[in-house]
Design an enzyme around this catalytic site. Structure first.
Site, PDB file in Angstrom:
ATOM      1  N   HIS A  72     -23.366 -84.171 -15.060  1.00 44.83           N
ATOM      2  CA  HIS A  72     -24.235 -83.787 -13.938  1.00 44.83           C
ATOM      3  C   HIS A  72     -23.586 -84.190 -12.620  1.00 44.83           C
ATOM      4  O   HIS A  72     -23.192 -85.340 -12.444  1.00 44.83           O
ATOM      5  CB  HIS A  72     -25.606 -84.467 -14.069  1.00 44.83           C
ATOM      6  N   TYR A 201     -36.205 -86.590  -9.472  1.00 38.80           N
ATOM      7  CA  TYR A 201     -36.949 -87.832  -9.223  1.00 38.80           C
ATOM      8  C   TYR A 201     -37.999 -87.501  -8.158  1.00 38.80           C
ATOM      9  O   TYR A 201     -37.635 -87.139  -7.035  1.00 38.80           O
ATOM     10  CB  TYR A 201     -36.016 -88.932  -8.696  1.00 38.80           C
ATOM     11  N   PRO A 293     -36.325 -98.823 -15.057  1.00 37.85           N
ATOM     12  CA  PRO A 293     -35.454 -97.702 -15.426  1.00 37.85           C
ATOM     13  C   PRO A 293     -35.116 -96.737 -14.291  1.00 37.85           C
ATOM     14  O   PRO A 293     -34.255 -95.865 -14.471  1.00 37.85           O
ATOM     15  CB  PRO A 293     -36.249 -96.979 -16.516  1.00 37.85           C
ATOM     16  N   LYS A 297     -29.975 -97.732 -15.011  1.00 33.10           N
ATOM     17  CA  LYS A 297     -28.899 -98.735 -15.050  1.00 33.10           C
ATOM     18  C   LYS A 297     -28.880 -99.626 -16.298  1.00 33.10           C
ATOM     19  O   LYS A 297     -27.875-100.288 -16.567  1.00 33.10           O
ATOM     20  CB  LYS A 297     -29.008 -99.651 -13.813  1.00 33.10           C
ATOM     21  N   TYR A 385     -25.622 -94.911  -7.847  1.00 30.13           N
ATOM     22  CA  TYR A 385     -26.136 -94.149  -8.996  1.00 30.13           C
ATOM     23  C   TYR A 385     -25.014 -93.828  -9.983  1.00 30.13           C
ATOM     24  O   TYR A 385     -25.201 -93.934 -11.201  1.00 30.13           O
ATOM     25  CB  TYR A 385     -26.815 -92.862  -8.501  1.00 30.13           C
TER      26      TYR A 385
HETATM   27  P1  FAD Z   1     -31.026-103.365 -27.129  1.00 25.83           P
HETATM   28  O1  FAD Z   1     -30.816-101.914 -27.078  1.00 25.83           O
HETATM   29  O2  FAD Z   1     -32.411-103.880 -26.935  1.00 25.83           O
HETATM   30  O3  FAD Z   1     -30.459-103.865 -28.524  1.00 25.83           O
HETATM   31  C1  FAD Z   1     -30.719-105.152 -29.009  1.00 25.83           C
HETATM   32  C2  FAD Z   1     -30.627-105.156 -30.519  1.00 25.83           C
HETATM   33  O4  FAD Z   1     -30.833-106.490 -30.966  1.00 25.83           O
HETATM   34  C3  FAD Z   1     -31.678-104.301 -31.189  1.00 25.83           C
HETATM   35  O5  FAD Z   1     -31.110-103.434 -32.143  1.00 25.83           O
HETATM   36  C4  FAD Z   1     -32.628-105.305 -31.848  1.00 25.83           C
HETATM   37  O6  FAD Z   1     -33.174-104.823 -33.064  1.00 25.83           O
HETATM   38  C5  FAD Z   1     -31.704-106.483 -32.070  1.00 25.83           C
HETATM   39  N1  FAD Z   1     -32.403-107.770 -32.123  1.00 25.83           N
HETATM   40  C6  FAD Z   1     -33.424-108.191 -31.353  1.00 25.83           C
HETATM   41  N2  FAD Z   1     -33.790-109.425 -31.701  1.00 25.83           N
HETATM   42  C7  FAD Z   1     -33.003-109.798 -32.720  1.00 25.83           C
HETATM   43  C8  FAD Z   1     -32.920-110.950 -33.505  1.00 25.83           C
HETATM   44  N3  FAD Z   1     -33.747-111.980 -33.312  1.00 25.83           N
HETATM   45  N4  FAD Z   1     -31.994-111.007 -34.466  1.00 25.83           N
HETATM   46  C9  FAD Z   1     -31.154-109.961 -34.679  1.00 25.83           C
HETATM   47  N5  FAD Z   1     -31.189-108.821 -33.955  1.00 25.83           N
HETATM   48  C10 FAD Z   1     -32.110-108.745 -32.986  1.00 25.83           C
HETATM   49  N6  FAD Z   1     -32.600 -97.725 -19.631  1.00 25.83           N
HETATM   50  C11 FAD Z   1     -32.290 -96.685 -18.885  1.00 25.83           C
HETATM   51  O7  FAD Z   1     -31.238 -96.709 -18.240  1.00 25.83           O
HETATM   52  N7  FAD Z   1     -33.119 -95.590 -18.865  1.00 25.83           N
HETATM   53  C12 FAD Z   1     -34.278 -95.540 -19.628  1.00 25.83           C
HETATM   54  O8  FAD Z   1     -35.002 -94.548 -19.630  1.00 25.83           O
HETATM   55  C13 FAD Z   1     -34.638 -96.634 -20.405  1.00 25.83           C
HETATM   56  N8  FAD Z   1     -35.780 -96.641 -21.150  1.00 25.83           N
HETATM   57  C14 FAD Z   1     -36.085 -97.784 -21.891  1.00 25.83           C
HETATM   58  C15 FAD Z   1     -37.269 -97.824 -22.646  1.00 25.83           C
HETATM   59  C16 FAD Z   1     -37.606 -98.984 -23.390  1.00 25.83           C
HETATM   60  C17 FAD Z   1     -38.897 -99.032 -24.200  1.00 25.83           C
HETATM   61  C18 FAD Z   1     -36.723-100.096 -23.378  1.00 25.83           C
HETATM   62  C19 FAD Z   1     -37.068-101.350 -24.175  1.00 25.83           C
HETATM   63  C20 FAD Z   1     -35.543-100.016 -22.626  1.00 25.83           C
HETATM   64  C21 FAD Z   1     -35.221 -98.870 -21.882  1.00 25.83           C
HETATM   65  N9  FAD Z   1     -34.042 -98.789 -21.129  1.00 25.83           N
HETATM   66  C22 FAD Z   1     -33.737 -97.729 -20.373  1.00 25.83           C
HETATM   67  C23 FAD Z   1     -33.080 -99.858 -21.093  1.00 25.83           C
HETATM   68  C24 FAD Z   1     -31.946 -99.607 -22.065  1.00 25.83           C
HETATM   69  O9  FAD Z   1     -32.418 -98.911 -23.191  1.00 25.83           O
HETATM   70  C25 FAD Z   1     -31.407-100.960 -22.413  1.00 25.83           C
HETATM   71  O10 FAD Z   1     -30.895-101.519 -21.214  1.00 25.83           O
HETATM   72  C26 FAD Z   1     -30.336-100.950 -23.486  1.00 25.83           C
HETATM   73  O11 FAD Z   1     -30.916-100.617 -24.729  1.00 25.83           O
HETATM   74  C27 FAD Z   1     -29.669-102.308 -23.562  1.00 25.83           C
HETATM   75  O12 FAD Z   1     -28.864-102.379 -24.694  1.00 25.83           O
HETATM   76  P2  FAD Z   1     -28.692-103.762 -25.463  1.00 25.83           P
HETATM   77  O13 FAD Z   1     -27.736-103.463 -26.550  1.00 25.83           O
HETATM   78  O14 FAD Z   1     -28.402-104.836 -24.497  1.00 25.83           O
HETATM   79  O15 FAD Z   1     -30.127-104.112 -26.051  1.00 25.83           O
HETATM   80  C1  DHB Z   2     -33.630 -91.117 -17.985  1.00 27.31           C
HETATM   81  C2  DHB Z   2     -34.214 -92.325 -17.761  1.00 27.31           C
HETATM   82  C3  DHB Z   2     -34.094 -92.899 -16.515  1.00 27.31           C
HETATM   83  O1  DHB Z   2     -34.639 -94.081 -16.276  1.00 27.31           O
HETATM   84  C4  DHB Z   2     -33.414 -92.275 -15.495  1.00 27.31           C
HETATM   85  O2  DHB Z   2     -33.342 -92.864 -14.288  1.00 27.31           O
HETATM   86  C5  DHB Z   2     -32.828 -91.075 -15.738  1.00 27.31           C
HETATM   87  C6  DHB Z   2     -32.939 -90.490 -16.990  1.00 27.31           C
HETATM   88  C7  DHB Z   2     -33.759 -90.490 -19.325  1.00 27.31           C
HETATM   89  O3  DHB Z   2     -34.371 -91.091 -20.207  1.00 27.31           O
HETATM   90  O4  DHB Z   2     -33.282 -89.379 -19.493  1.00 27.31           O
END
Ligand code: FAD
Ligand code: DHB
Length: 390
Positions: A72, A201, A293, A297, A385
């Site tokens: 994009h 947005y 979100p 980021k 961004y």
């Molecule tokens: P996570 O993806 O949370 O992975 C952590 C892993 O650790 C998981 O698989 C979990 O099962 C495991 N774990 C947890 N506790 C334990 C334990 N005690 N022992 C062993 N394993 C464990 N970001 C965006 O940019 N845009 C979005 O739209 C967006 N939507 C989101 C919606 C939700 C509901 C959430 C929770 C987050 C969202 N985020 C979004 C943020 C983004 O998804 C996260 O920043 C990203 O997943 C971070 O990756 P991570 O690997 O650090 O953590």
């Molecule tokens: C999406 C989520 C976001 O928070 C964003 O800023 C842009 C896209 C998505 O889930 O596609």
């Protein structure tokens, strides 16, 4: 069992780190408390910075992302009935973002890991890091009722906000910073063409809305909602009506309602834990920080942490130097705080806050008006961004 690096968490941070280490010949084991299907069932982020794309390539897991992901070059900011395009490509001298779902990125990394026979232990209970302050770090866990211990050189805490790694750190050694926002996002996924070929947005008196996508046939839409909203009170029809009301007329008319197959509410929070290193335990991704979100980021910050951590581990094993590991926390946090600031700013500019005064409202309108009339202000938005340099 013994390995070089134990990674707690099989989300984007853990999987990306694991794959980079495996490619570099550094042994690692990933432990996750959830099952593979559960992890792949989580719908989360959708926008990748170029740095994240580059790390996927470096992990040799980028090929499907390049064929199926959507590059994009810009997005729309709508407010006051206006539709202003932020031309990311033009404003940043040729940079863009990639729209590719976190679920797909996770699947690609898992497949690469399995192809390389690197071990992942799913459904691991009671995972706990030990002795990371000394020189005999190890991790214990329970699998199918049997206790296990893995000895290692380093532990990477990639287990998200609710994980065990950050909680294992002595209270006095960690400082946390937090801001809770007084609203959430109600999000749906629907098998229907997106309303526009770029993200929208929307700032609207009824609340923020975001039109995103996973492909040209799958839409991801969000609307700002009160924190106490119940998901069962939101029929698909109610969601589409509310989304339509928050978009300018030409987008509202183009919106095609269709059944949703995923619907959830996420609270919005900014959170940072400092430092990100405790002896031989390193935190990365959501385990150390959360952003609202709005700026897309969260996943990208997990990737940039992994970039710095992998550089440190590589230097340790390849060159016998700990300089980059020693610098990890400071380097990662310098980038984290800029993304925390950007996400807070985007959130503040685009949402309606329940306690907004007339003065605050006028400031928000002036901010949007300035942003859309000033190349300098648009450039600052665009460069954040697409992602600040590593
Ligand atoms: P996570 O993806 O949370 O992975 C952590 C892993 O650790 C998981 O698989 C979990 O099962 C495991 N774990 C947890 N506790 C334990 C334990 N005690 N022992 C062993 N394993 C464990 N970001 C965006 O940019 N845009 C979005 O739209 C967006 N939507 C989101 C919606 C939700 C509901 C959430 C929770 C987050 C969202 N985020 C979004 C943020 C983004 O998804 C996260 O920043 C990203 O997943 C971070 O990756 P991570 O690997 O650090 O953590
Ligand atoms: C999406 C989520 C976001 O928070 C964003 O800023 C842009 C896209 C998505 O889930 O596609």
């Amino acid at each position: 069992m013994r390995t070089q690096v134990v990674i707690i968490g099989s989300g984007p941070a853990g999987l990306l780190l694991g794959q980079l280490l495996t490619e570099a010949g550094i042994d690692n084991v990933i432990l996750d408390r959830a099952s593979k299907d559960h992890i792949l069932g989580r719908v989360r982020a959708g926008v990748l910075e170029e740095g994240t794309v580059g790390l996927m390539d470096r992990a040799k897991a980028g090929s499907r992302m390049h064929s199926e992901g959507l590059p994009h070059n810009g997005f729309s900011l709508t407010f006051d009935g206006r539709d202003h395009r932020i031309d990311l490509h033009e404003l940043t001298g040729g940079k863009r973002v990639m729209v590719y779902g976190q679920t797909e990125l996770t699947r690609d990394l898992m497949e690469r890991r399995e192809a390389g026979n690197a071990p992942t232990i799913y459904d691991a209970d009671d995972t706990c890091p030990h002795d990371f302050g000394g020189d005999r770090p190890h991790v214990t866990y329970v699998k199918d009722g049997i206790s296990h211990r893995i000895d290692c050189d380093f532990i990477a805490g990639c287990d998200g906000f609710h994980g065990t790694s950050r909680k294992a750190v002595p209270e006095g050694a960690i400082k946390t910073f937090e801001k809770i926002y007084p609203f959430g996002w109600l999000g749906i996924l629907s098998e229907v063409a997106p309303v526009s070929h770029e993200l929208i947005y929307a700032n609207h008196p009824r609340g923020f809305a975001l039109c995103s996508m996973r492909s040209m046939t799958r839409s991801r839409y969000y609307i700002q909602c009160p924190l106490d909203e119940k998901i069962e009170d939101w029929s698909d029809d109610r969601f589409w009506d509310e989304l339509r009301r928050r978009l300018p007329a030409h987008h509202a008319e183009a919106l095609k309602p269709a059944p949703s197959f995923e619907k959830s509410i996420a609270p919005l929070r900014s959170f940072v834990a400092e430092p990100m290193r405790f002896g031989r335990l390193f935190l990365a991704g959501d385990a150390a920080h959360i952003v609202p979100p709005t700026g897309a980021k969260g996943l990208n910050l997990a990737a940039s942490d992994v970039h710095y951590l992998f550089a440190g581990l590589l230097e340790h094993y390849r060159d016998g130097s700990d300089a980059a590991l020693d610098a990890y926390s400071a380097r990662a946090l310098a980038r984290v705080w800029k993304a925390v600031r950007f996400s807070w700013w985007m959130t503040t500019m685009m949402h309606r806050f329940p306690d907004t005064s007339d003065f605050d409202q006028k400031i928000q309108e002036a901010e949007l008006d300035y942003l859309t009339h000033s190349k300098a202000a648009s450039t600052a938005l665009a460069e954040n961004y697409v992602g600040l340099p590593y």
